[in-house]
Design an enzyme around this catalytic site. Structure first.
Site, short mmCIF file in Angstrom:
data_model
loop_
_atom_site.label_atom_id
_atom_site.label_comp_id
_atom_site.label_asym_id
_atom_site.label_seq_id
_atom_site.Cartn_x
_atom_site.Cartn_y
_atom_site.Cartn_z
N ARG A 185 0.77 -1.26 0.07
CA ARG A 185 -0.06 -0.08 -0.11
C ARG A 185 0.79 1.20 -0.08
O ARG A 185 0.50 2.30 -0.70
CB ARG A 185 -1.06 -0.04 1.08
CG ARG A 185 -1.54 1.32 1.39
CD ARG A 185 -2.92 1.38 2.40
NE ARG A 185 -2.80 0.42 3.39
CZ ARG A 185 -2.23 0.64 4.51
NH1 ARG A 185 -1.28 1.71 4.56
NH2 ARG A 185 -2.08 -0.21 5.55
N TYR A 202 -16.82 16.86 -15.18
CA TYR A 202 -17.38 15.30 -15.50
C TYR A 202 -18.39 15.04 -14.31
O TYR A 202 -18.08 15.43 -13.10
CB TYR A 202 -16.23 14.71 -15.48
CG TYR A 202 -16.50 13.04 -15.03
CD1 TYR A 202 -17.07 12.49 -16.09
CD2 TYR A 202 -15.94 12.36 -13.82
CE1 TYR A 202 -17.38 11.20 -15.75
CE2 TYR A 202 -16.55 11.17 -13.74
CZ TYR A 202 -17.07 10.57 -14.72
OH TYR A 202 -17.37 9.01 -14.29
N ASP A 213 -7.64 18.87 -14.19
CA ASP A 213 -7.90 17.43 -14.71
C ASP A 213 -7.46 17.40 -16.23
O ASP A 213 -8.21 17.97 -16.91
CB ASP A 213 -9.52 17.25 -14.50
CG ASP A 213 -9.85 15.85 -14.92
OD1 ASP A 213 -9.24 15.20 -15.86
OD2 ASP A 213 -10.82 15.30 -14.51
N LYS A 229 -8.35 6.47 -19.39
CA LYS A 229 -8.72 7.02 -20.58
C LYS A 229 -7.46 6.93 -21.46
O LYS A 229 -7.06 5.98 -21.62
CB LYS A 229 -9.30 8.35 -20.49
CG LYS A 229 -10.38 8.61 -19.44
CD LYS A 229 -11.51 7.59 -19.79
CE LYS A 229 -12.66 7.50 -18.88
NZ LYS A 229 -12.64 8.18 -17.34
C1 LIG Z 1 -12.60 13.91 -16.84
C2 LIG Z 1 -12.76 12.93 -15.93
N1 LIG Z 1 -12.29 12.94 -14.88
C3 LIG Z 1 -12.46 12.11 -13.86
C4 LIG Z 1 -12.96 10.82 -14.09
C5 LIG Z 1 -12.90 9.78 -13.18
O1 LIG Z 1 -12.16 8.76 -13.67
P1 LIG Z 1 -12.52 7.17 -13.36
O2 LIG Z 1 -13.63 6.80 -13.95
O3 LIG Z 1 -11.12 6.52 -13.57
O4 LIG Z 1 -12.69 7.21 -11.79
C6 LIG Z 1 -13.30 10.75 -15.65
C7 LIG Z 1 -14.07 9.43 -15.87
O5 LIG Z 1 -14.90 9.59 -16.90
C8 LIG Z 1 -13.34 11.84 -16.49
O6 LIG Z 1 -13.85 11.84 -17.78
#
Ligand SMILES: Cc1ncc(COP(=O)(O)O)c(C=O)c1O
Length: 398
Positions: free
Chosen positions: A65, A118, A191, A216
């Protein structure tokens, strides 16, 4: 005499400090294993490590961890690609986000969020962080004055930015928003999931920390769920390191290995994503069943100039609105063959979705609601003529 202080990944791999993006993507974070010469980091499926006498750790490894060599290779690679002090890998993007909030905020604090964030990020703040006492205010990322006005002096600890946003592809000016956040004593979080570090490096523009859903473009093959943080400065990196271990939402070694493998080809994949997206945009703009195309590469996009300054290219995400309203948008999503109907994005295969009913259904009726006739494409790296023919067929049969 003390020399210049380099980020941790540079002191570990000085020879890569001036290397280009693709060289760092392939080599940073790992040197061939000294005992076997293995060129690729092994998947260290181990929870614990033999100690040479009590407290005699080999390379600092004690318990997985806290640290695991496969995860450490990924974390070093992420730091090198984002040009930060230190990278951290998590079990998902949302796990990374929650860890960041715990590391930087306390009950009573406040965060400014994109008004088209998001949906999962919005839900995290609205339902989880709020219950913990952290408040939030939505503001449009493309309006610097609106973000400034949403800040509560002394209370706002984070200004949270997505650029481009999901799914409306709005653009925020990273440099300007970093200045606004810093004037208020807050940190700028970016992000960077949609752009990926190949197209945009927010830390070099003044952001304090970058968030990724590595699920992604970083992973790139739709075979892993993961998240990451990269901090620009040591002080924040230390806080994140403490919370990563204390909360424990870490990436497992198999998942870390998959993301690291994905990152090695990020540059070539992103260029093909962008090539294909540009061709699709050109096709959609001239299509009589399409009323509006949203892509930061279009000169009429309101964020075009800023995107041109801060991004290398405009990315693989394209959104568009159809002429026949929601029923038409739904039928387009259901009639493609090469584009797969599905959530998520950033993989080698093209995906199509209806944000209003799928990824953004949970924000219906809120400030974050998206238009019902909107279709979102994650343009993959298949043969472009097949993608164009598939869309043309689906649009006409609508
Ligand atoms: C722009 C963005 N940030 C964060 C996330 C969250 O990521 P995760 O689905 O890996 O938890 C997503 C998921 O679609 C996203 O599109």
């Amino acid at each position: 005499m003390t020399g210049p202080r380099y980020p941790r990944w540079v002191t570990d791999q000085e020879h890569l400090s001036k290397a280009g993006f693709e060289t760092r993507a392939i080599h940073a974070g790992y040197e061939p294993d000294p005992t076997t010469g293995a060129v690729i980091p092994p998947i260290y499926a181990t929870s614990t490590y033999k100690q040479d006498g009590v407290g005699g750790l080999r390379g600092g490894y004690e318990y997985s961890r806290s640290a695991n060599p496969t995860r450490a290779a990924l974390e070093g690679n992420l730091a090198a690609l984002e040009e930060g002090e230190r990278g951290f890998a998590f079990a998902s993007g949302l796990a990374a986000e929650d860890t960041l909030v715990r590391a930087t905020c306390r009950p009573g604090d406040h965060v400014v969020l994109p008004d088209d964030a998001y949906g999962g990020t919005y839900r995290l703040f609205d339902k989880v962080e709020q219950a913990w006492g952290v408040e939030h205010t939505p503001a449009p990322v493309s309006d610097v004055d609106a973000v400034r006005a949403a800040i509560r002096p002394g209370q706002t600890k984070l200004v949270w930015l997505e650029t481009p946003t999901n799914p409306l592809l709005n653009i925020g000016d990273i440099e300007a928003l970093a200045a606004v956040a810093h004037d208020a004593g807050a940190l700028l979080v970016v992000d960077n999931t949609f752009a990926s570090p190949y197209l945009q490096q927010p830390l070099t523009l003044g952001a304090d920390v970058v968030v990724h859903s590595t699920t992604k473009y970083a992973g790139g093959h739709s075979d892993v769920v993961g998240g990451a943080l990269v901090a620009r400065e040591l002080e924040l990196a230390d806080k994140i390191a403490f919370h990563q271990n204390a909360i424990g939402a870490v990436a497992g070694p198999f998942d870390a290995w998959l993301v690291l493998r994905g990152l090695k080809t990020l540059g070539v994949r992103m260029d093909r994503h962008c090539d294909n997206a540009e061709r699709i945009v050109e096709f959609l703009v001239g299509h009589d069943a399409v009323s509006h195309v949203i892509y930061p590469g279009l000169s009429e996009h309101p964020g075009h100039a800023i995107a041109g300054r801060q991004m290398k290219r405009y990315g693989g995400m394209v959104s568009f609105r159809v002429t026949g309203g929601e029923p038409h948008a739904l039928s387009v999503c259901e009639r493609t063959d090469v584009f797969t109907l599905g959530e998520s994005l950033g993989g080698v295969e093209s995906l199509i979705e209806h944000p209003g009913r799928m990824t953004h259904a949970r924000v219906a009726g809120t400030d974050l609601e998206v238009p019902a006739d909107l279709v979102r494409l994650s343009v993959g790296i298949e043969t472009i003529d097949d993608l164009l023919a598939d869309l043309d067929r689906a649009l006409h049969t609508g």
